[in-house]
Scaffold this motif. Sequence first.
Motif, PDB file in Angstrom:
ATOM      1  N   ILE A   1       0.809  -1.214   0.000  1.00 42.64           N
ATOM      2  CA  ILE A   1       0.000   0.000   0.000  1.00 42.64           C
ATOM      3  C   ILE A   1       0.840   1.261   0.000  1.00 42.64           C
ATOM      4  CG2 ILE A   1      -0.308  -0.045   2.536  1.00 42.64           C
ATOM      5  CD1 ILE A   1      -3.151   1.173   1.962  1.00 42.64           C
ATOM      6  N   GLU A   2       1.917   1.277   0.733  1.00 42.95           N
ATOM      7  CA  GLU A   2       2.724   2.511   0.772  1.00 42.95           C
ATOM      8  C   GLU A   2       3.384   2.786  -0.585  1.00 42.95           C
ATOM      9  OE1 GLU A   2       1.046   3.365   4.026  1.00 42.95           O
ATOM     10  OE2 GLU A   2       2.392   4.761   2.971  1.00 42.95           O
ATOM     11  N   LEU A   3       3.826   1.714  -1.236  1.00 43.82           N
ATOM     12  CA  LEU A   3       4.396   1.894  -2.581  1.00 43.82           C
ATOM     13  C   LEU A   3       3.334   2.424  -3.537  1.00 43.82           C
ATOM     14  CD1 LEU A   3       6.539   1.514  -4.804  1.00 43.82           C
ATOM     15  CD2 LEU A   3       5.779  -0.882  -4.984  1.00 43.82           C
ATOM     16  N   LYS A   4       2.146   1.829  -3.454  1.00 39.81           N
ATOM     17  CA  LYS A   4       1.056   2.268  -4.343  1.00 39.81           C
ATOM     18  C   LYS A   4       0.705   3.735  -4.087  1.00 39.81           C
ATOM     19  CE  LYS A   4      -1.143  -2.231  -5.264  1.00 39.81           C
ATOM     20  NZ  LYS A   4      -0.936  -2.295  -6.722  1.00 39.81           N
ATOM     21  N   LYS A   5       0.664   4.119  -2.822  1.00 41.59           N
ATOM     22  CA  LYS A   5       0.342   5.521  -2.507  1.00 41.59           C
ATOM     23  C   LYS A   5       1.401   6.459  -3.101  1.00 41.59           C
ATOM     24  CE  LYS A   5      -2.352   5.170   1.781  1.00 41.59           C
ATOM     25  NZ  LYS A   5      -2.375   5.524   3.237  1.00 41.59           N
ATOM     26  N   THR A   6       2.659   6.072  -2.997  1.00 40.65           N
ATOM     27  CA  THR A   6       3.741   6.899  -3.564  1.00 40.65           C
ATOM     28  C   THR A   6       3.605   7.017  -5.074  1.00 40.65           C
ATOM     29  OG1 THR A   6       5.251   6.212  -1.791  1.00 40.65           O
ATOM     30  CG2 THR A   6       6.261   7.080  -3.821  1.00 40.65           C
ATOM     31  N   VAL A   7       3.352   5.888  -5.705  1.00 39.22           N
ATOM     32  CA  VAL A   7       3.214   5.888  -7.171  1.00 39.22           C
ATOM     33  C   VAL A   7       1.978   6.676  -7.606  1.00 39.22           C
ATOM     34  CG1 VAL A   7       2.792   4.385  -9.163  1.00 39.22           C
ATOM     35  CG2 VAL A   7       4.503   3.739  -7.451  1.00 39.22           C
ATOM     36  N   LEU A   8       0.898   6.538  -6.858  1.00 38.86           N
ATOM     37  CA  LEU A   8      -0.316   7.301  -7.184  1.00 38.86           C
ATOM     38  C   LEU A   8      -0.041   8.798  -7.089  1.00 38.86           C
ATOM     39  CD1 LEU A   8      -2.968   5.078  -5.359  1.00 38.86           C
ATOM     40  CD2 LEU A   8      -2.693   5.346  -7.839  1.00 38.86           C
ATOM     41  N   GLY A   9       0.764   9.196  -6.127  1.00 36.48           N
ATOM     42  CA  GLY A   9       1.127  10.611  -6.004  1.00 36.48           C
ATOM     43  C   GLY A   9       1.925  11.083  -7.206  1.00 36.48           C
ATOM     44  N   GLN A  10       2.839  10.216  -7.670  1.00 36.32           N
ATOM     45  CA  GLN A  10       3.616  10.556  -8.875  1.00 36.32           C
ATOM     46  C   GLN A  10       2.690  10.704 -10.090  1.00 36.32           C
ATOM     47  OE1 GLN A  10       6.221   7.000  -8.535  1.00 36.32           O
ATOM     48  NE2 GLN A  10       7.899   8.444  -8.907  1.00 36.32           N
ATOM     49  N   ILE A  11       1.765   9.751 -10.205  1.00 35.98           N
ATOM     50  CA  ILE A  11       0.843   9.790 -11.352  1.00 35.98           C
ATOM     51  C   ILE A  11       0.003  11.065 -11.307  1.00 35.98           C
ATOM     52  CG2 ILE A  11      -1.148   8.663 -12.429  1.00 35.98           C
ATOM     53  CD1 ILE A  11      -0.010   5.980 -11.287  1.00 35.98           C
TER      54      ILE A  11
END
Length: 311
Positions: A92-102
Motif C-alpha cells: 500500500i505505501e508503494l502504491k500511494k507513492t506511485v499514485l502521487g507521482q501519477i
Amino acid sequence: MSSLPAIATVVGSGTMGPGIAATLVRAGAEVRVYDISAEALAKAENTFAFASGVLEQLGSDTVEGGSVSFTTDIAAALSGSLFVIEAVPEKIELKKTVLGQIESLVGKDVIIATNTSGIPITAMAESMTVPGRFVGMHWSNPPHLIPMIEVIPGKATDAAVTDQLVEIVKAFGYHPVIEKEIAGFVENRVLYAILRECVALLEEGIVTPEGLDTAVKWGIGYKLSVIGPTRLLDMAGMDIYAAVSSYLNKELNSDTETPQVVTDMIAAGKLGFKTGGGMYEYGEGDVAAKLKDITAGLVAARKTLSSITPV
Ligand SMILES: NC(=O)C1=CN([C@@H]2O[C@H](COP(=O)(O)OP(=O)(O)OC[C@H]3O[C@@H](n4cnc5c(N)ncnc54)[C@H](O)[C@@H]3O)[C@@H](O)[C@H]2O)C=CC1
Ligand SMILES: Cc1ncc(C=O)c(C(=O)O)c1O
C-alpha cells in the motif's frame, strides 16, 4: 464512438502490466507501458508480444490504430494520458507513492485505476489530491484472457467515474462487475476460500495434488465455468444446500493464517513456476510447456464459453 480512452498508460510491467497493455492495444488504444526497472521493461516487451499473439489465436475483436511504447520515463509515459492503470507490487505505501507521482503528471479529470488484488480503495485514496477519480479495476491473471474485471469504487470515488470505467471495460469486450468495497473483493474472497480448503485437504493427506486438481477441474471448476454459483443453488435446490451446509459448514477449514505448508515452501525457495518447483516439480522447459498448455486451454475454453447461451 468507443468509450476506450485514446491514450492509456500502464504503470508497472510485471506479471499483469504487459497483458493489460496488449488487451488495450488490441482495442485500439495508444498504450504507454512504464516501469521503474529497465530490466522489467525489457522482459515486458516479450510478455506483451506473447500476449498479443495469444489474442490473435483467440481471434478477439481488433480495433485498428492501437500502439504500444515502453519507457522508464514516467513523465513521457503520462504526458497527455487519458486513462491510467496502476499495476505495481501489492504494497500500500508503494502504491500511494506511485499514485502521487501519477497525479502530479496527469490532468484532474484523468481516471486512475488500480489493479490491486484487494487493498481497500478508500485507504489508497486517502493520500490523493483528487480521490474522486480513483477506482479499483481488478483484472485476473492472465489479464489478456480472463474477460472479467471487478470495478470497485472507494468511498470517495465519483459515481460518474465508476460508470465511465464500466463503459471502458465494455469497450474492450470484457465483463465488468461493480462491487461494494470489501477486503479481497469478490473474486479473491471466493478464490481464497477455495484455496484455503484445497491446501488444508493436501496438508491432511486427504488427496494428492493431482487428485485435487482433477476433482476441481472436472468437478466444480467445469460446472462453475458454465453455471454460476447462484444459478447452481437453484439447480441443486435450497433444500439440498440447507441439508448439506447444516453439517458441513462447521467442518470446513477456518484457519486465519497462511498455511504452514506454504510458509515452509517459501522458506525452502519453492515458489512454483517462478523457481521451478512448488506444489509440483518442473524440469528444464517444463514451465514454458505448462504455460503453453494453460494458454491453449484457456483460449479453447474462452472460445467455447463465448459460443454458448449464457446460463
Ligand atoms: N500476479 C497476479 O496474478 C495478479 C496481480 N494483481 C495485482 O496487480 C498488481 C501488480 O501485480 P504483478 O504484476 O503480479 O506484480 P509484479 O511484481 O509482477 O510487477 C510489478 C512491476 O512494478 C514495477 N515497479 C515496482 N515499483 C515501481 C514503481 N515505483 N514505479 C513503477 N513500477 C514499479 C516492478 O519493476 C514490476 O515490473 C498488484 O497489486 C497485484 O496484487 C492482480 C491480479 C492478479
Ligand atoms: C492466487 C491468486 N491470487 C490473486 C490473484 C489475483 O488478484 C490471482 C489471479 O488473478 O489468478 C491468483 O491466482
